[in-house]
Design a protein around this motif. Structure first.
Motif, PDB file in Angstrom:
ATOM      1  N   LEU A  34       1.022  -1.018   0.053  1.00  0.00           N
ATOM      2  CA  LEU A  34      -0.045   0.058  -0.056  1.00  0.00           C
ATOM      3  C   LEU A  34       0.922   1.320   0.142  1.00  0.00           C
ATOM      4  O   LEU A  34       1.943   1.414   0.613  1.00  0.00           O
ATOM      5  N   ILE A  35       0.009   2.332  -1.044  1.00  0.00           N
ATOM      6  CA  ILE A  35       0.993   3.887  -0.757  1.00  0.00           C
ATOM      7  C   ILE A  35       0.073   4.596  -0.756  1.00  0.00           C
ATOM      8  O   ILE A  35      -0.796   4.457  -0.948  1.00  0.00           O
ATOM      9  N   VAL A  36       0.071   5.091   0.742  1.00  0.00           N
ATOM     10  CA  VAL A  36      -0.836   6.255   1.078  1.00  0.00           C
ATOM     11  C   VAL A  36      -0.506   7.398   1.262  1.00  0.00           C
ATOM     12  O   VAL A  36       0.231   8.086   1.324  1.00  0.00           O
ATOM     13  N   ASP A  37      -1.165   8.413   0.412  1.00  0.00           N
ATOM     14  CA  ASP A  37      -0.643   9.771  -0.052  1.00  0.00           C
ATOM     15  C   ASP A  37      -1.753  10.728   0.939  1.00  0.00           C
ATOM     16  O   ASP A  37      -1.507  11.510   2.056  1.00  0.00           O
ATOM     17  N   THR A  38      -2.555  10.642   0.838  1.00  0.00           N
ATOM     18  CA  THR A  38      -3.413  11.304   2.413  1.00  0.00           C
ATOM     19  C   THR A  38      -4.904  10.600   2.931  1.00  0.00           C
ATOM     20  O   THR A  38      -5.255   9.358   2.296  1.00  0.00           O
ATOM     21  N   VAL A  39      -5.142  11.002   4.139  1.00  0.00           N
ATOM     22  CA  VAL A  39      -6.270  10.676   4.842  1.00  0.00           C
ATOM     23  C   VAL A  39      -7.101  11.669   5.138  1.00  0.00           C
ATOM     24  O   VAL A  39      -6.542  12.830   6.026  1.00  0.00           O
ATOM     25  N   GLU A  40      -8.661  12.085   5.200  1.00  0.00           N
ATOM     26  CA  GLU A  40      -9.653  12.664   5.547  1.00  0.00           C
ATOM     27  C   GLU A  40     -10.778  12.248   6.290  1.00  0.00           C
ATOM     28  O   GLU A  40     -10.917  11.118   6.722  1.00  0.00           O
ATOM     29  N   TRP A  41     -11.123  12.666   7.418  1.00  0.00           N
ATOM     30  CA  TRP A  41     -12.327  12.769   8.897  1.00  0.00           C
ATOM     31  C   TRP A  41     -12.756  14.152   7.971  1.00  0.00           C
ATOM     32  O   TRP A  41     -12.561  14.987   8.777  1.00  0.00           O
TER      33      TRP A  41
END
Length: 799
Positions: free
Chosen positions: A358-365
């Motif tokens: 997995l390659i994660v760029d952003t997380v939003e809540w």
């Protein structure tokens, strides 16, 4: 129309009940009494009563726990060989089997009679916690997580069923939970506070992992290019905290890529709140490194702080300490070409993935999501009214699923008046009355009957609730309650139309999930986790996919109104990529279930060869033919065997120098004991037929045995049923079961009725169950048609 037929049908059912009891009485006189005369009365008769037990005049009284306890003791002792004593003539195994089976039927009948509401004016059957959650959703629009630590206790089951009225009890701990839940639910639903501000909390990869090296990365020009790589084996060293200020629904979004090796698995994303053991998102991610996708889910979060873990749950090598060396500045991940020699390799020399990453760029809540303010529930409950009685009457009528009486509202007004006296606002005071509505027995239970006069059949409102909780596991909608108000629900044509409407509604997914899960005892899947050394490929995703196949298969049969035959054998199933890999079926890609055509060489078809069923009847180390046979008798044939005698020895462990032997060969030695023969002749063949499937449902032709000498032995799945019919393997056994389709249909009808009526079936139900099954035979035993036949039957309409 049905209303006018009920008296005649009730009389017919009563006559059938008397006939059934007469048959049981004949068996007592013609079978059991002669057995006692020959083998028991000398020690437990007129002249002598060893152990204070006399059997020569022992009667059957289904309402007496003491008398039925004597019968249970007799069954246990003759099954174990304790009776008759060793110095007396031994009865033949088949004689023991017949008597034990008869006693078992009486014990089961006594158990179900105790569950029924016979003799009671009003029956109370508590909602399960899932039904509570669904009811809250439909009543107030709140997605209350009943399984969270702040939710409700897990429901006990009876023979797999989790909604049996006599088993679901209410303890002081439950009452505290219900009070707390009602308070929290109404707080969220009624918006008795300023409108919450919707905001987006955005985590950039730089902020999540690399923030401490801001100046250096900015100088190198990579601060806006860094990403987070997460390699397999349920692993990430990172945990981030999220603070939720307001309870409600949130949109959780992740922008990320998923690198899939050629011929391998896609990485699997899992967003996990470790402090409350809650998974928010779990799915495969298959997206190129330079073409990330956005994954979004609507989740319900309670105010508080939570550590968040973003996990790649695909099994793999341990990457501990290999992301980078921490002497100096870590080498920030920007792309797969930026790796340095000492870091764990993600690609080969041609930069093609070699492991799922997995390659994660952003997380939003994003939230809380508020569709309107005041909320819809607030507007519907309070409206413009300032009359507390009116508000409580309208809410209680909807929540209790029936008209309410003035005296019931007066009781609810007491906490409202007290709150007003203490200076609380009108809305806060009324909320206290609403809590009373949600903690009342009329909300927490399905009430059936009339305390004033005997009511042999359900009222229209009771029928609306029985039908709704049967097919939706939730409260009736307005249309169903309107029909109840008009007194139309006892009309057979109306009921049939309602069943068709309700099965077509998305809420019928609850039935498609809940009934097969309970009927087939799927809660046992994973109860004994497979040994990781013996089954290294077994993981959480595979376990979930196993259960999903069975539930998806049932849903597909229901949606198409398919025949019950397909549960026994089919040329298709509902499979995703992970399960297809497990089965060795090619050409299936993706995480979602797909209808897949099966070939004979796949060795699959129907429920009996699905990995969920095969694994729930194993113990995590090896397959268990006896467990599989017992499950077949309980769930498919509908004739559960008696419990095993006490102190039954386990199968012997062979000497390390002895020749390897199969489980079947060990069972044959065990079955040579006369005390075991009768029952195991019924059980073992049904389980041995599936010996070609190991403990996690994989096909094999030899049994892999750790201890012993020589080659692993070939498996022999052939057998002979007690009636003399022989079979070569599971395929041949399924053909025999299809020949006995009437018996299988009767078993499924019994299970459906148990689920719908929330109690076990009794003598008085047998003839009606038979009529229900027979009425669907002409249609080929189609599942949805069988459900219609059940709902329109006198059995479903009676209390």
């Amino acid at each position: 129309m049905t209303r006018f037929l009920l008296p005649a049908l009730t009389a017919t059912a009563l006559m059938a009940s008397h006939a059934a009891m007469a048959a049981e009485s004949r068996d007592l006189t013609g079978l059991v009494r002669p057995f006692f005369e020959q083998h028991c009365n000398s020690c437990h008769g007129t002249k002598k009563q060893k152990g204070d037990l006399r059997v020569d005049n022992l009667i059957v009284d289904l309402q007496s726990p003491k008398i039925m306890g004597h019968w249970e003791e007799i069954m246990s002792r003759i099954n174990s060989g304790d009776m008759p004593p060793e110095d007396e003539a031994r009865p033949k195994p088949e004689e023991i089997s017949k008597v034990a089976d008869w006693i078992l039927l009486q014990l089961r009948e006594a158990e179900t009679v105790r569950q029924s509401s016979a003799g009671e004016r009003v029956a109370f059957r508590k909602l399960t916690r899932d039904e509570y959650g669904n009811t809250v959703r439909d009543l107030l629009g709140v997605n209350f997580d009943v399984k969270a630590p702040s939710g409700l206790p897990e429901d006990p089951d009876w023979k797999g069923f989790e909604r049996i009225g006599s088993v679901l009890t209410l303890s002081p701990a439950h009452i505290e939970k219900y009070l707390s839940a009602a308070d929290a639910i109404l707080d969220e639903a009624l918006s008795l506070r300023p409108e919450p501000k919707r905001e987006v909390i955005r985590w950039e990869a730089f902020d999540m992992r690399w923030k401490g090296f801001k100046e250096e990365y900015q100088a190198r020009g990579i601060a806006d290019k860094v990403r987070i790589e997460i390699v397999p084996r349920n692993y990430t060293t990172d945990s981030w905290n999220i603070e939720i200020k307001t309870t409600g629904d949130y949109l959780l979004r992740l922008k990320l890529s998923g690198l899939r090796p050629a011929g391998g698995r896609a990485p699997r994303l899992k967003v996990y709140l470790s402090s409350i053991n809650t998974t928010l998102i779990e799915q495969d991610i298959d997206a190129p490194e330079d073409k990330p996708i956005t994954v979004e889910a609507r989740v319900h979060l309670v105010a508080g702080k939570y550590p968040v873990r973003i996990i790649n749950s695909v099994p793999g090598p341990n990457p501990e300490g290999r992301r980078s060396r921490h002497s100096g500045t870590p080498n920030a991940f920007t792309n797969t070409r930026s790796r340095v020699p000492w870091q764990l390799k993600l690609t080969d020399d041609d930069f093609k993935p070699i492991q799922p990453t997995l390659i994660v760029d952003t997380v939003e809540w994003d939230g809380p999501i508020v569709d309107s303010w005041p909320t819809k529930a607030h507007q519907k409950i309070y409206g413009n009214s300032k009359d507390a009685r009116e508000i409580l009457t309208q809410f209680a009528t909807r929540a209790w699923r029936r008209p309410v009486q003035a005296k019931e509202i007066e009781r609810l007004m007491q906490p409202v008046n007290k709150s007003l006296e203490l200076g609380d606002s009108f809305e806060v005071a009324v909320k206290n009355g609403l809590i009373g509505v949600m903690c009342a027995k009329s909300f927490l239970y399905l009430e059936e009957g009339d305390a004033v006069k005997a009511a042999p059949t359900l009222s229209d409102y009771e029928l609306a609730s029985r039908l709704s909780y049967f097919l939706w596991s939730s409260m009736p909608d307005e249309h169903l309650l309107d029909l109840a108000k008009q007194g139309k629900l006892h009309d057979a044509k109306t009921l049939r139309t309602e069943v068709q409407r309700m099965l077509a509604d998305p809420k019928a997914q609850e039935f498609a999930d809940s009934f097969p899960r309970q009927w087939l005892q799927l809660r046992k899947v994973g109860m004994f986790p497979p040994d990781k050394e013996l089954y290294p490929d077994y993981d959480e995703n595979l376990e979930q996919s196993m259960v999903a196949e069975t539930l998806g298969f049932f849903k597909e049969v229901l949606k198409r109104n398919g025949s019950l035959r397909e549960f026994l054998d089919s040329d298709w199933s509902m499979i995703n990529e992970r399960l297809a890999m497990h089965y060795g079926i090619e050409g299936v890609r993706g995480d979602q279930l797909q209808r897949v055509a099966l070939k004979p060489e796949d060795h699959r078809g129907g429920l009996l060869t699905q990995a969920s069923v095969l694994s729930l009847t194993s113990d995590g180390t090896r397959h268990r033919p006896v467990h599989r046979g017992v499950w077949m008798l309980e769930s498919i044939i509908g004739r559960p065997p008696p419990p095993p005698p006490a102190n039954v020895p386990a199968l012997t462990t062979p000497d390390a120098k002895a020749k390897k032997t199969t489980v079947r060969e060990k069972l044959e030695l065990h079955r040579s004991d006369p005390n075991c023969t009768a029952c195991h002749n019924k059980i073992d063949p049904l389980g041995i037929a599936f010996d070609n499937y190991d403990a996690i449902g994989r096909w094999r032709t030899v049994e892999t045995i750790k201890d012993g000498t020589g080659d692993n032995p070939e498996l022999d799945p052939s057998g002979v049923l007690p009636d003399g019919r022989a079979f070569a393997d599971s395929v041949a056994l399924k053909k025999i079961l299809l020949d006995d389709l009437d018996k299988f249909a009767a078993a499924v009808t019994d299970k459906l009725a148990t689920y719908a009526l929330r109690r076990g079936m009794t003598f008085s139900d047998r003839e009606e169950l038979k009529r229900i099954a027979e009425s669907s035979k002409a249609d080929g035993y189609k599942l949805a048609t069988l459900i219609e036949s059940l709902v329109t039957s006198p059995l479903f309409l009676k209390r």
